[in-house]
Design an enzyme around this catalytic site. Sequence first.
Site: not given
Length: 258
Positions: A203, A237
């Site tokens: 991210k 995840r």
Amino acid sequence: MGIVNVTPDSFSDGGKFHSTEQAIAHALRLIEHGADMLDIGGESTRPGAQSVCAAEELERIVPVLEGLAHCGLPLSVDTLKPEVMRAAIQAGADMINDVNALQSPGALQAVADSGVGVCLMHMQGEPRTMQHDPMYQNVVTEVKAFLAARIEAAEQAGIARERIVIDPGFGFGKALEHNLALLRQLDAFQSLGVPLLAGLSRKSMLGALTGLDAGERMVPSVVAAVISAMKGAKILRVHDVKETRQALQIVTAVEGAR
């Protein structure tokens, strides 16, 4: 939880596994690398992403679900549309991973009418605009209160607590300081009494800290996953399953010795 993006525009691997055959092959590689479950998405929720219609989303994910029906792992579908949820469950999904925490009209009932699990995630705003100057007085307190309310709403709709997972939503309507505060205090969410999912893989917050492009963020992603696990996350995840599992083996050995 290995990530299978069946999209042309996901922030990290958009287009790489866009065809059904590519997506299934990628999923099978993730299983070989040690994934415990798979998360299949047919619509990108990256900042600025445009929505797609339910029919197109289903055209992307249903063949992948069907192709992985006998893979032996639980299959999660990343969607916020109730009609997609219902069709995905019919096609064999074991879990719905909803960035909108079942707030769309009909979403609570779509999950309640089934026996599948659900992940309720916090997002401030919506994908197209969520990174336009997100604001909080206390991000941890506010996100925790939101998730507590969504757990209650899910239970009232008939979704047993044992079926619920929560996700604080790293990068979804949060600036860097908000993401760092959430990670720093991730263990605060354990008091909500349901398993915690953490999704920090590749991210932008990791890019902001390291200066690395999305495809170069494997090491920061693994570090973030390890921190999350040590602070109580039960589901990670990730894109880089093999490397994350190797790191967690070391953590498990050390923590076990203690």
